[in-house]
Design an enzyme around this catalytic site. Structure first.
Site, PDB file in Angstrom:
ATOM      1  N   TYR A 209      56.932 -34.670  40.792  1.00 23.32           N
ATOM      2  CA  TYR A 209      55.924 -35.441  40.061  1.00 23.32           C
ATOM      3  C   TYR A 209      54.795 -34.543  39.576  1.00 23.32           C
ATOM      4  O   TYR A 209      54.296 -33.694  40.322  1.00 23.32           O
ATOM      5  CB  TYR A 209      55.369 -36.543  40.965  1.00 23.32           C
ATOM      6  CG  TYR A 209      54.553 -37.569  40.227  1.00 23.32           C
ATOM      7  CD1 TYR A 209      55.071 -38.239  39.128  1.00 23.32           C
ATOM      8  CD2 TYR A 209      53.261 -37.878  40.643  1.00 23.32           C
ATOM      9  CE1 TYR A 209      54.334 -39.184  38.455  1.00 23.32           C
ATOM     10  CE2 TYR A 209      52.512 -38.828  39.977  1.00 23.32           C
ATOM     11  CZ  TYR A 209      53.051 -39.475  38.878  1.00 23.32           C
ATOM     12  OH  TYR A 209      52.307 -40.413  38.201  1.00 23.32           O
TER      13      TYR A 209
ATOM     14  N   GLU B  10      47.568 -45.412  39.622  1.00 21.23           N
ATOM     15  CA  GLU B  10      47.985 -46.182  38.460  1.00 21.23           C
ATOM     16  C   GLU B  10      49.360 -46.806  38.686  1.00 21.23           C
ATOM     17  O   GLU B  10      49.596 -47.965  38.324  1.00 21.23           O
ATOM     18  CB  GLU B  10      47.989 -45.286  37.215  1.00 21.23           C
ATOM     19  CG  GLU B  10      48.112 -46.069  35.928  1.00 21.23           C
ATOM     20  CD  GLU B  10      47.690 -45.248  34.716  1.00 21.23           C
ATOM     21  OE1 GLU B  10      47.625 -45.839  33.630  1.00 21.23           O
ATOM     22  OE2 GLU B  10      47.435 -44.038  34.865  1.00 21.23           O
TER      23      GLU B  10
ATOM     24  N   ASP C 252      51.040 -42.864  42.528  1.00 21.62           N
ATOM     25  CA  ASP C 252      49.593 -42.666  42.462  1.00 21.62           C
ATOM     26  C   ASP C 252      48.897 -44.003  42.248  1.00 21.62           C
ATOM     27  O   ASP C 252      49.523 -45.063  42.273  1.00 21.62           O
ATOM     28  CB  ASP C 252      49.231 -41.668  41.360  1.00 21.62           C
ATOM     29  CG  ASP C 252      49.804 -42.061  40.002  1.00 21.62           C
ATOM     30  OD1 ASP C 252      50.253 -43.218  39.862  1.00 21.62           O
ATOM     31  OD2 ASP C 252      49.799 -41.219  39.086  1.00 21.62           O
TER      32      ASP C 252
ATOM     33  N   ASP D 144      55.338 -45.132  39.862  1.00 24.93           N
ATOM     34  CA  ASP D 144      54.820 -43.872  40.400  1.00 24.93           C
ATOM     35  C   ASP D 144      53.946 -44.111  41.626  1.00 24.93           C
ATOM     36  O   ASP D 144      53.369 -45.189  41.805  1.00 24.93           O
ATOM     37  CB  ASP D 144      54.009 -43.117  39.337  1.00 24.93           C
ATOM     38  CG  ASP D 144      54.887 -42.601  38.211  1.00 24.93           C
ATOM     39  OD1 ASP D 144      56.102 -42.435  38.437  1.00 24.93           O
ATOM     40  OD2 ASP D 144      54.374 -42.376  37.103  1.00 24.93           O
TER      41      ASP D 144
END
Length: 939
Positions: free
Chosen positions: A324, A100, A98, A96
């Site tokens: 997302y 994280e 972002d 992903d």
């Protein structure tokens, strides 16, 4: 696998299958199943490095360098990724986009150490076009995002592992034995819920009355409300402060006055129109969904918890239906804007959209959220009807919500006109002024597609007054009838719901979109908050925890301080601050931070008893003990006497424990401690008592209790000084059934309970006796080592031998499964191919397909768990792998060579029972502390 394929690593197995179908045979797509490594536990660090990395697995003296290890359940995953990488021509990290996801990509890079070219691929929707475009538009790993996520992880460990132990020592644990924890965000969220309850506890209600009447003009009836008496405004709920005092000069009618005035109004019979005022208005559409606004609306309109909402949204994203779902951006791509406008025109006509597309500015500067709002995926949106047969119930409802919000966000403003009519009449020698309001939409605009839900209203009269009003002019006369006086009480601010808590956290800048659901989950799991309907009610345990944190860690739970931490993490994500320097300031002090280590080192003495006390009245103090909340009652006439303890019902909210309620609990007759009579078989006295775990019976020697002949109550006999002798055998005891009351149970029933287990009869084949008895997990039959559950407690007394034999003829656990079934889905799990069910187990409801069991998260209503959520729970459980076995068997120790006995034998060191008990307590406390420490990091 053929050599030379490009290896693509994503996070989710579901996402993996979709992307593989888009990329074709030149690629192999595998999943990391989330994070592959994390900060080590102390035992995972080699002995030579333990001094350097200390208790945190962080070298705080040298740039806060972390010590990471691959988790046990991910060793197989890492091995599979390494095998695939050996023959790959290129590595594409597609986690992903972002913080994280960037950190997961970095950990993969650090662990796999690839020798082939590495690319970073980011996409925000899983469609063929989006994936193909992402493959062509790769980038380098964003180390600033990695630094921000790593800083957050280290910060949470430092915070949790330094503060949580103070809670263990000074507050203890909840009645469930759950170890407590503190965390950067969870502690601030807990304080918010407690602060709202404190406001409710301090709130003083005020009384006031309103008068409404029915007006009629030309046969059109509508409602009017009394607004002024002799020119002075009539009081409403907004005119009082939280202490019950008026904030301005208004007229307050009591019930008698209001009833009399209502009668006088009806007697007057008519009112004159004094003014008609019409004001045009405009309502703009709402911005597309961000994570927080989606969670709020899913709570209001769909009744979903934040956790369920995110689980359903994630399923929609991974299956390619939406973009997302973790974002605080409200922007839409040009393609999405065009898709929304086209659908609005197709459905509602050319006037449905404005001349220019709408642009929504994102409030966040955060680099990790540099993608779109949550919207249907693709360049052309599928309508809810087009996907109806492809989605489960919750997914369908969620998609419908997102589709409507996205389309509405690009539609025209709603046009309205609000009319306010003022009426005058004379009654009871007073000049009265009434008002009526009505709103008419002249053009509905975006409201054709969507209207946002609203949270609970606080004040009387806040109900919708958008009624249809007749055409009237100044000087017209209307008939007035059916005047009604209504008495009202002001009410405190409503408790937070998950939706309003998410909104409040976002407004204060506490947490991030990806953390809101987990924050709420943590404070529920820790026992700090429980749910009453949709409301979040803090427990007394939370009061003790927050009180300690406010007094001794005030800076750490300050709302502005917590928000500042988030802003600093954003600065690191944008490359504007250095990770190591920031952590140094936070831990040792500097740049506006007091220093976590300084705070912990200077704690001083903490009075645990005082910390866990809340004064309710002059004689009643609320305390929180091992078994929950209780009132400690002191005797004003004899202050040196031992205080009396009264259990407080677990379901009683803190704001409901008023001085009046406390006195009610004090005055209530003592449950139990009632003499039922004598057992004719042995002459012993049978007493019903109220114990820590509920009412129970006890059979005692007749000379032990002293009974008040007037009340029949049992009092403790004075202790007699006796010489030490062998301990007497424990008296027989038996718990009452759930259907029984200590106030009404009789002697015959008590004797039957004490004589359990009851022998039902003998098995004619084996000759073994079959007994019926009550156990920890309910009523059951036992024949040798073979036990079977019963459906009701009454069967223990009533079941016949034939009925017992019929139960034993059925497959083992068959009856129990039927009795504990909560929900059966008519679909099969896509992985195992077996039917999915929800069962009520020993530790609560769980999802099962016969192979894998997954616990339904605490605080989640089983009714809210649909098939998709159930399958996701099973997938998450499989991804975690089997539970790690405790205490692996050790090889037998080699015997040491026999030593020659010494000439003079030294006296053996005596181990007292007290020291053994202390050792056991320390060991148990250490185990609980280690468990909570691991959990605390997630706060």
């Amino acid at each position: 696998m053929a050599d030379g394929k490009k290896l693509v690593i994503v996070e989710s197995p579901t996402k993996m299958r979709s992307i593989q179908s888009y990329l074709g045979d030149d690629y192999e797509v595998l999943s990391s199943v989330g994070h592959i490594r994390d900060l080590a536990g102390k035992r995972d660090i080699p002995e030579k490095d333990r001094a350097r990395y200390g208790k945190y697995s962080i070298d705080i003296e040298n740039g806060f360098a972390p010590y990471y290890v691959v988790s046990d359940r991910k060793t197989k995953t890492v091995a599979e990724l390494r095998r695939a990488l050996k023959s790959a021509s290129e590595l594409v990290l597609a986690t992903d986009g972002d913080r994280e996801g960037e950190a997961i990509a970095w950990h993969l890079l650090e662990t796999l150490k690839p020798k082939v070219p590495v690319k970073r691929m980011v996409f925000h929707e899983i469609t063929k076009d989006a994936i193909e475009k992402a493959v062509e538009d790769t980038r380098e790993l964003d180390t600033s995002l990695v630094d921000a996520q790593e800083t957050r992880r280290l910060l949470d460990r430092l915070y949790g592992w330094d503060v949580s132990p103070v809670l263990w020592r000074k507050v203890g644990s909840g009645s469930s034995g759950q170890a407590l924890s503190a965390g950067r965000v969870q502690s601030a969220a807990t304080r918010m819920v407690v602060d709202r309850e404190r406001e409710r506890m301090a709130f003083v209600s005020a009384n006031y009355c309103s008068i409404t009447s029915t007006a009629d003009h030309g046969g059109a009836a509508f409602s009017i409300r009394l607004a002024r008496i002799d020119g002075a405004p009539l009081a409403s709920g907004r005119d009082f402060d939280d202490e019950g005092n008026l904030k301005k000069a208004v007229v307050v009618l009591d019930e008698t006055q209001a009833t009399s005035l209502a009668s006088a109004i009806d007697h007057a019979g008519s009112a004159e129109v004094r003014a008609v005022e019409a004001k045009p208005g405009t309502r703009r559409p709402y911005a597309p969904f961000t994570t927080s606004t989606l969670q709020q609306e899913a709570g209001r309109k769909l009744g979903m918890t934040a956790k369920i909402a995110m689980s359903v949204a994630q399923s929609l994203y991974e299956r390619g239906y939406i973009t997302y779902m973790r974002t605080d951006s409200t922007s839409l791509s040009a393609q999405a804007v065009q898709a929304a406008r086209s659908q609005a025109v197709a459905l509602y006509g050319d006037r449905a959209v404005p001349a220019k597309p709408r642009v929504y500015a994102s409030k966040s500067k955060n680099a990790q959220e540099a993608h779109e709002a949550i919207r249907p995926s693709g360049d052309t949106f599928r309508t809810p009807n087009q996907v109806a047969g492809q989605l489960g119930r919750d997914e369908q409802r969620m998609y419908d919500l997102i589709w409507k919000r996205t389309v509405a966000s690009q539609m025209s403003d709603a046009k309205l006109e609000t009319t306010t009519i003022t009426f005058g009449l004379t009654a009871a020698e007073q000049q009265l002024e009434f008002t009526a309001s009505g709103t008419v939409y002249t053009f509905k605009g975006f409201l054709e597609a969507y209207e946002e839900g609203s949270d609970e209203k606080r004040f009387a009269g806040d109900e919708d007054r958008n009624q249809q009003l007749p055409q009237v002019a100044s000087g017209d006369v209307v008939a007035v009838r059916e005047s009604e006086a209504k008495s009202h009480q002001t009410s405190p601010k409503p408790r937070y719901t998950e939706a309003t808590l998410v909104k409040a956290l976002e407004e204060r800048g506490i947490g991030r979109p990806s953390t809101f659901a987990s924050i709420i989950g943590v404070i529920l799991d820790r026992g700090y908050v429980r749910k009453r309907g949709q409301a979040l009610v803090p427990t007394w345990l939370a009061f003790s925890v927050v009180r300690l944190l406010e007094r001794h860690f005030g800076a750490l739970v300050d709302y502005d301080f917590t928000a500042t931490l988030e802003e600093d993490l954003d600065r690191i994500a944008r490359g504007e601050a250095d990770r190591a320097d920031w952590l140094h300031d936070f831990y040792f002090g500097g740049e506006g931070y007091p220093g976590l280590r300084t705070i912990v080192d200077d704690l001083g003495e903490i009075d645990a008893r005082e910390l866990n006390a809340t004064r309710i009245t002059d004689v009643a103090t609320l305390r929180f003990g091992k078994y929950g909340p209780y009132l400690e009652i002191t005797d004003a006439a004899n202050p040196d006497a031992d205080p009396r303890r009264i259990n407080v019902p677990e379901d009683l909210a803190p704001d409901e424990l008023t001085s009046e309620k406390a006195q009610e609990l004090i005055d209530a007759p003592v449950a139990g401690n009632r003499v039922l009579g004598e057992n004719p078989d042995n002459g012993k006295t049978i007493i019903v008592k109220d114990g820590r775990f509920g009412p129970y019976l006890e059979e005692t020697e007749p000379e032990e209790p002293e009974v008040d002949t007037a009340t029949g109550e049992v009092t403790d006999a004075p202790a007699k000084k006796t010489t030490k002798k062998k301990a007497a055998p424990k008296p027989r005891r038996a718990s009452l059934f759930a259907s029984m009351s200590p106030d009404t149970v009789d002697l015959d029933t008590a004797l039957r309970l004490l004589n359990l287990p009851r022998t039902v009869g003998e098995d004619p084949e084996s000759g073994e006796p079959i007994t019926a008895q009550n156990g920890r997990y309910g009523p059951y039959l036992k024949k040798g080592t073979d036990s079977r559950s019963l459906e009701t407690e009454q069967q223990i007394f009533d079941l016949t031998l034939d009925e017992a034999l019929e139960i034993y003829k059925k497959p083992k656990y068959g009856a129990r499964r039927a009795a504990t079934a909560l929900k059966d889905f008519e679909k099969e799990d896509p992985t195992s191919g077996k039917a999915v069910r929800i069962r009520d187990g020993r530790f609560g409801p769980y999802v099962t397909d016969g192979e894998t069991n997954a616990t339904v998260p605490r605080g989640t209503d089983v009714a809210d768990v649909d098939f998709e959520a159930a399958v996701q729970l099973l997938a998450d459980k499989r991804a975690k792998g089997p539970a790690k076995k405790r205490g692996a068997k050790k090889a037998p120790a080699k015997k040491a060579p026999a030593k020659k006995a010494p000439t003079k034998k030294a006296p053996a060191k005596k181990t007292t029972s007290a020291s053994r008990s202390e050792a056991a307590k320390k060991a148990a406390a250490t185990r609980a502390a280690n468990k909570a420490a691991r959990a605390a990091e997630n706060g």
